[in-house]
Scaffold this motif. Sequence first.
Motif, PDB file in Angstrom:
ATOM      1  N   MET A 164     -11.469  -6.736   5.253  1.00 43.54           N
ATOM      2  CA  MET A 164     -10.091  -6.341   5.544  1.00 43.54           C
ATOM      3  C   MET A 164      -9.192  -6.589   4.342  1.00 43.54           C
ATOM      4  O   MET A 164      -8.327  -5.766   4.004  1.00 43.54           O
ATOM      5  N   ARG A 165      -9.398  -7.726   3.663  1.00 44.55           N
ATOM      6  CA  ARG A 165      -8.592  -8.014   2.461  1.00 44.55           C
ATOM      7  C   ARG A 165      -8.851  -6.966   1.382  1.00 44.55           C
ATOM      8  O   ARG A 165      -7.926  -6.538   0.683  1.00 44.55           O
ATOM      9  N   GLN A 166     -10.109  -6.538   1.241  1.00 43.62           N
ATOM     10  CA  GLN A 166     -10.406  -5.548   0.215  1.00 43.62           C
ATOM     11  C   GLN A 166      -9.783  -4.196   0.564  1.00 43.62           C
ATOM     12  O   GLN A 166      -9.334  -3.466  -0.317  1.00 43.62           O
ATOM     13  N   ARG A 167      -9.709  -3.864   1.840  1.00 52.77           N
ATOM     14  CA  ARG A 167      -9.025  -2.631   2.248  1.00 52.77           C
ATOM     15  C   ARG A 167      -7.534  -2.703   1.920  1.00 52.77           C
ATOM     16  O   ARG A 167      -6.931  -1.695   1.542  1.00 52.77           O
ATOM     17  N   VAL A 168      -6.973  -3.881   2.096  1.00 54.77           N
ATOM     18  CA  VAL A 168      -5.562  -4.073   1.722  1.00 54.77           C
ATOM     19  C   VAL A 168      -5.382  -3.837   0.228  1.00 54.77           C
ATOM     20  O   VAL A 168      -4.423  -3.177  -0.207  1.00 54.77           O
ATOM     21  N   MET A 169      -6.309  -4.353  -0.577  1.00 51.98           N
ATOM     22  CA  MET A 169      -6.233  -4.157  -2.024  1.00 51.98           C
ATOM     23  C   MET A 169      -6.355  -2.674  -2.397  1.00 51.98           C
ATOM     24  O   MET A 169      -5.654  -2.189  -3.294  1.00 51.98           O
ATOM     25  N   VAL A 170      -7.228  -1.958  -1.706  1.00 49.30           N
ATOM     26  CA  VAL A 170      -7.370  -0.524  -1.961  1.00 49.30           C
ATOM     27  C   VAL A 170      -6.078   0.199  -1.599  1.00 49.30           C
ATOM     28  O   VAL A 170      -5.603   1.075  -2.342  1.00 49.30           O
ATOM     29  N   ALA A 171      -5.477  -0.168  -0.461  1.00 46.56           N
ATOM     30  CA  ALA A 171      -4.213   0.437  -0.043  1.00 46.56           C
ATOM     31  C   ALA A 171      -3.115   0.173  -1.070  1.00 46.56           C
ATOM     32  O   ALA A 171      -2.331   1.069  -1.412  1.00 46.56           O
ATOM     33  N   MET A 172      -3.029  -1.055  -1.570  1.00 46.25           N
ATOM     34  CA  MET A 172      -2.025  -1.392  -2.571  1.00 46.25           C
ATOM     35  C   MET A 172      -2.255  -0.613  -3.860  1.00 46.25           C
ATOM     36  O   MET A 172      -1.300  -0.174  -4.512  1.00 46.25           O
ATOM     37  N   LEU A 199     -16.425   1.919  -0.140  1.00 44.06           N
ATOM     38  CA  LEU A 199     -16.754   2.960  -1.116  1.00 44.06           C
ATOM     39  C   LEU A 199     -16.371   4.344  -0.604  1.00 44.06           C
ATOM     40  O   LEU A 199     -15.860   5.181  -1.363  1.00 44.06           O
ATOM     41  N   GLN A 200     -16.608   4.592   0.677  1.00 43.09           N
ATOM     42  CA  GLN A 200     -16.237   5.878   1.254  1.00 43.09           C
ATOM     43  C   GLN A 200     -14.726   6.074   1.228  1.00 43.09           C
ATOM     44  O   GLN A 200     -14.238   7.183   0.941  1.00 43.09           O
ATOM     45  N   LEU A 201     -13.970   5.017   1.502  1.00 42.99           N
ATOM     46  CA  LEU A 201     -12.510   5.101   1.446  1.00 42.99           C
ATOM     47  C   LEU A 201     -12.031   5.377   0.021  1.00 42.99           C
ATOM     48  O   LEU A 201     -11.146   6.213  -0.197  1.00 42.99           O
ATOM     49  N   LEU A 202     -12.631   4.684  -0.938  1.00 40.07           N
ATOM     50  CA  LEU A 202     -12.261   4.906  -2.339  1.00 40.07           C
ATOM     51  C   LEU A 202     -12.495   6.360  -2.739  1.00 40.07           C
ATOM     52  O   LEU A 202     -11.606   7.017  -3.305  1.00 40.07           O
ATOM     53  N   ARG A 203     -13.679   6.859  -2.451  1.00 39.94           N
ATOM     54  CA  ARG A 203     -14.018   8.224  -2.859  1.00 39.94           C
ATOM     55  C   ARG A 203     -13.139   9.244  -2.143  1.00 39.94           C
ATOM     56  O   ARG A 203     -12.630  10.184  -2.774  1.00 39.94           O
ATOM     57  N   HIS A 204     -12.933   9.060  -0.845  1.00 41.12           N
ATOM     58  CA  HIS A 204     -12.142  10.017  -0.072  1.00 41.12           C
ATOM     59  C   HIS A 204     -10.705  10.104  -0.588  1.00 41.12           C
ATOM     60  O   HIS A 204     -10.183  11.202  -0.822  1.00 41.12           O
ATOM     61  N   HIS A 205     -10.078   8.950  -0.772  1.00 42.35           N
ATOM     62  CA  HIS A 205      -8.669   8.958  -1.187  1.00 42.35           C
ATOM     63  C   HIS A 205      -8.517   9.385  -2.644  1.00 42.35           C
ATOM     64  O   HIS A 205      -7.506   9.998  -3.009  1.00 42.35           O
ATOM     65  N   ALA A 206      -9.508   9.079  -3.474  1.00 41.56           N
ATOM     66  CA  ALA A 206      -9.443   9.531  -4.868  1.00 41.56           C
ATOM     67  C   ALA A 206      -9.523  11.053  -4.937  1.00 41.56           C
ATOM     68  O   ALA A 206      -8.749  11.699  -5.661  1.00 41.56           O
ATOM     69  N   ARG A 207     -10.453  11.629  -4.195  1.00 45.27           N
ATOM     70  CA  ARG A 207     -10.593  13.083  -4.190  1.00 45.27           C
ATOM     71  C   ARG A 207      -9.360  13.740  -3.566  1.00 45.27           C
ATOM     72  O   ARG A 207      -8.887  14.783  -4.036  1.00 45.27           O
ATOM     73  N   GLU A 208      -8.843  13.148  -2.516  1.00 48.19           N
ATOM     74  CA  GLU A 208      -7.703  13.726  -1.807  1.00 48.19           C
ATOM     75  C   GLU A 208      -6.438  13.718  -2.657  1.00 48.19           C
ATOM     76  O   GLU A 208      -5.653  14.667  -2.639  1.00 48.19           O
TER      77      GLU A 208
END
Length: 350
Positions: A164-172, A199-208
């Motif tokens: 969850m903390r890492q997802r917060v970091m990705v969001a920030m 990793l899926q969140l990173l790739r999805h949001h980067a492409r989007e």
Amino acid sequence: MNADATPILDVRGLSLEFPVFGGAVRALNGVSLRVMPGEIVGIVGESGSGKSVTAMAALRLLPPDGYRVAEGSLHLGGDDVLAAPESIVRQWRGRRAAMIFQEPMTALNPTQRIGEQMCGVLRAHRRVRSRDALAQAESLLRDMMIPDPAQVLRAYPFELSGGMRQRVMVAMAFSCDPDLLIADEPTTALDVTVQRQVLQLLRHHARERGTAILFITHDMAVVSQLCDRVYVMYAGTVVEQGPTRRVLRDPRHPYTRGLLDGLPEGASPGTALAAIPGQVPDMRHPPSGCPFFDRCAFADEACRQRPALLPLDTDTPEPAAAGEGAAEERLLACWHPLAQPAADMPGERT
């Protein structure tokens, strides 16, 4: 990807050292790499190969008086990072380039709630009102597939799990829509299931969003699933680079082959994993020749000269130099390229 576009990150011949008692540690030795708009690029190598130093130098996050650039250049979207005043670089961080660190517990402030930290980033770079910043922060966490973002915003970092903390970091990191996101081994402390989700969140949001990513890791399987191109680093130098699929299917540098041979996917049950013999050289006294010389089974007298990073594929007509376009170019720094291709890419299903 437009090969004529300006690279988001362009590092050319960068040599960097850390002063120590009686000399200096040469952490980077002529590193050249680039990240084009919308591209996901991996840097892979053993601990101490210079991966994180390259990333920290890109955002000038190294202690100001603790290092010295011996030669080379570093540009972010065409702007000279090494020559820019600190006040300007501070504006670039978060807005033009953001970073996700390996351990979110040390990257997040343990004395502030998640909402305070996220809103602080948004207000610093977007100059929005507190109410609007809070709404944007909640929306960002929802995009990260967090079930109850309002509750997470009220929580302190220690109240959240590692994933969850890492997802917060990705969001920030994505909060200010940066052109470049640098991810420094962001999934190392996570279990396999959570790692895959991040990793899926990173790739999805980067492409989007069209965000370029520089992904630093020691995990070849992650590189094979995420990255368009890969740079293999050893002892502060790039020894092999090219499109990920071609490099991992057909590794030509003995070091790249050694990294792939040491993966558990290729080992038979009950057998010991393959390991690269020897030790990384002491970079207080870097070798004059190939840095992999003492650990390589194919080394000879020619290897006592430092091999240049040269085009490998002879069927590519007049390839451009590193950092000057040629997105599919394959480069190698070795006098004795290997010929035997790998059977499968790590993590790839047959």
